[in-house]
Design a protein around this motif. Sequence first.
Motif, PDB file in Angstrom:
ATOM      1  N   THR A   1      54.583  49.896  55.468  1.00 37.64           N
ATOM      2  CA  THR A   1      54.083  48.664  56.072  1.00 37.64           C
ATOM      3  C   THR A   1      52.582  48.818  56.305  1.00 37.64           C
ATOM      4  OG1 THR A   1      54.899  49.545  58.185  1.00 37.64           O
ATOM      5  CG2 THR A   1      56.206  47.834  57.155  1.00 37.64           C
TER       6      THR A   1
ATOM      7  N   ARG B   1      56.505  45.539  64.948  1.00 32.97           N
ATOM      8  CA  ARG B   1      57.821  45.609  65.601  1.00 32.97           C
ATOM      9  C   ARG B   1      58.773  44.561  65.020  1.00 32.97           C
ATOM     10  NH1 ARG B   1      57.688  47.662  71.633  1.00 32.97           N
ATOM     11  NH2 ARG B   1      55.592  48.520  71.839  1.00 32.97           N
TER      12      ARG B   1
ATOM     13  N   ALA C   1      59.778  45.619  61.516  1.00 32.29           N
ATOM     14  CA  ALA C   1      60.688  46.774  61.586  1.00 32.29           C
ATOM     15  C   ALA C   1      62.113  46.300  61.886  1.00 32.29           C
ATOM     16  CB  ALA C   1      60.210  47.762  62.646  1.00 32.29           C
TER      17      ALA C   1
ATOM     18  N   HIS D   1      64.761  47.470  58.994  1.00 34.97           N
ATOM     19  CA  HIS D   1      65.587  48.667  59.236  1.00 34.97           C
ATOM     20  C   HIS D   1      67.054  48.470  58.826  1.00 34.97           C
ATOM     21  CE1 HIS D   1      62.543  50.751  62.177  1.00 34.97           C
ATOM     22  NE2 HIS D   1      62.103  50.639  60.941  1.00 34.97           N
TER      23      HIS D   1
ATOM     24  N   HIS E   1      60.551  54.974  56.888  1.00 35.71           N
ATOM     25  CA  HIS E   1      59.632  53.870  57.153  1.00 35.71           C
ATOM     26  C   HIS E   1      58.255  54.483  57.427  1.00 35.71           C
ATOM     27  CE1 HIS E   1      58.383  50.284  59.943  1.00 35.71           C
ATOM     28  NE2 HIS E   1      57.570  50.455  58.927  1.00 35.71           N
TER      29      HIS E   1
ATOM     30  N   ASP F   1      54.585  53.671  58.257  1.00 33.32           N
ATOM     31  CA  ASP F   1      53.663  52.613  58.690  1.00 33.32           C
ATOM     32  C   ASP F   1      52.226  53.115  58.634  1.00 33.32           C
ATOM     33  OD1 ASP F   1      52.795  50.122  59.805  1.00 33.32           O
ATOM     34  OD2 ASP F   1      52.330  51.284  61.607  1.00 33.32           O
TER      35      ASP F   1
ATOM     36  N   VAL G   1      58.919  51.902  67.238  1.00 31.37           N
ATOM     37  CA  VAL G   1      59.422  51.739  65.865  1.00 31.37           C
ATOM     38  C   VAL G   1      60.095  53.035  65.396  1.00 31.37           C
ATOM     39  CG1 VAL G   1      58.632  51.498  63.461  1.00 31.37           C
ATOM     40  CG2 VAL G   1      57.891  49.855  65.192  1.00 31.37           C
TER      41      VAL G   1
ATOM     42  N   ALA H   1      63.950  53.336  64.278  1.00 32.93           N
ATOM     43  CA  ALA H   1      64.299  53.891  62.965  1.00 32.93           C
ATOM     44  C   ALA H   1      65.359  54.969  63.137  1.00 32.93           C
ATOM     45  CB  ALA H   1      63.053  54.461  62.289  1.00 32.93           C
TER      46      ALA H   1
ATOM     47  N   ALA I   1      60.876  57.751  60.610  1.00 32.23           N
ATOM     48  CA  ALA I   1      59.636  56.977  60.616  1.00 32.23           C
ATOM     49  C   ALA I   1      58.439  57.919  60.674  1.00 32.23           C
ATOM     50  CB  ALA I   1      59.613  56.032  61.821  1.00 32.23           C
TER      51      ALA I   1
END
Length: 290
Positions: free
Chosen positions: A57, A66, A69, A73, A82, A84, A96, A100, A107
């Motif tokens: 992201t 947020r 996510a 997810h 994930h 970011d 986040v 996750a 994450a």
Amino acid sequence: MKVGFIGLGNMGAPMAANLVAAGHQVTGFDLAAPCPEGVAKAPSAAEAARGAEVVITMLPNGAILRRVAEEIHPAMAPGAVHLDCSTVDVDSARAVAEAAQAAGLAAVDAPVSGGVGGAQGGTLTFMAGGPEAAFATVSPLFDVMGQKAVHCGGAGAGQAAKICNNMILGITMIGTCEAFALADKLGLDRQKMFDVVSTSSGYSWTMNAYCPAPGVGPTSPADNGYQPGFAAELMLKDLRLSQQAAEAADADTPLGQAATALYETFVESEDGKGMDFSAMLPRFEKRGRG
Ligand code: NAD
């Protein structure tokens, strides 16, 4: 690798394009921006994330991160990461990461420095927070999009490193600019000021590599009418994040606070919006003490 990419703006688009050029299979989604060539366009963020080993992201702020996510997810495969790369507040990065984990994912928060030029050239620096195994999974992607990745610690450590670095940068830029403005008023030639300071104890990245005085030092936005570069409003965003974090952690940051206030005035009440953050020098130049 199968990669989902959400947020294809000024930074995300060239990062995604570099992943495609390196042979990764990228599916992208953005609310507004078009997909760069070679990136498959998904109809939603969740669809871009479905089946990907890593979902990147690159979004404007923590609130949007947020929300995205929450959307992606449930669509992600168990064990997927994930990643970011946005610059957001430390609390959002940690929230986040927790979400996750609860969803059986990992994450990594990995904000970047290097700007649009670094994103295009694949020369970004990543500052990463998260579990060691997830960092190892995304490292080949860091190698494509950047030239350096530092694993800074657990969840939120990447964002913490980014805002601490940029708090130093904002404070130092202001210090360098006010010293040039004082030197002007004392009749000191700017080139002489540079020659001395850049090789003395006042040296810094803002003086030596990004000098805010036009025609002095290496080429910088000052030589291009203060076109960014690194825009003053992006510096303000990062300084505000530093103060939000300082408040949450009860850290005393008086110079960070002063730098935030100055950039706020510059961007919101003066002519700083759209200018490079080194345009603090012409601002100080015009002013007296009163
Ligand atoms: P940008 O505004 O150009 O791109 C953000 C993109 O996110 C936009 O295209 C927008 O349409 C998209 N978006 C917003 N909400 C969305 C949603 N819900 N779903 C899907 N897409 C959505 O911003 P940028 O310059 O690319 O910056 C991205 C991040 O990188 C920011 O956090 C910024 O602070 C950070 N950053 C930027 C720079 C820089 O020089 N531009 C440097 C370092 C870090």
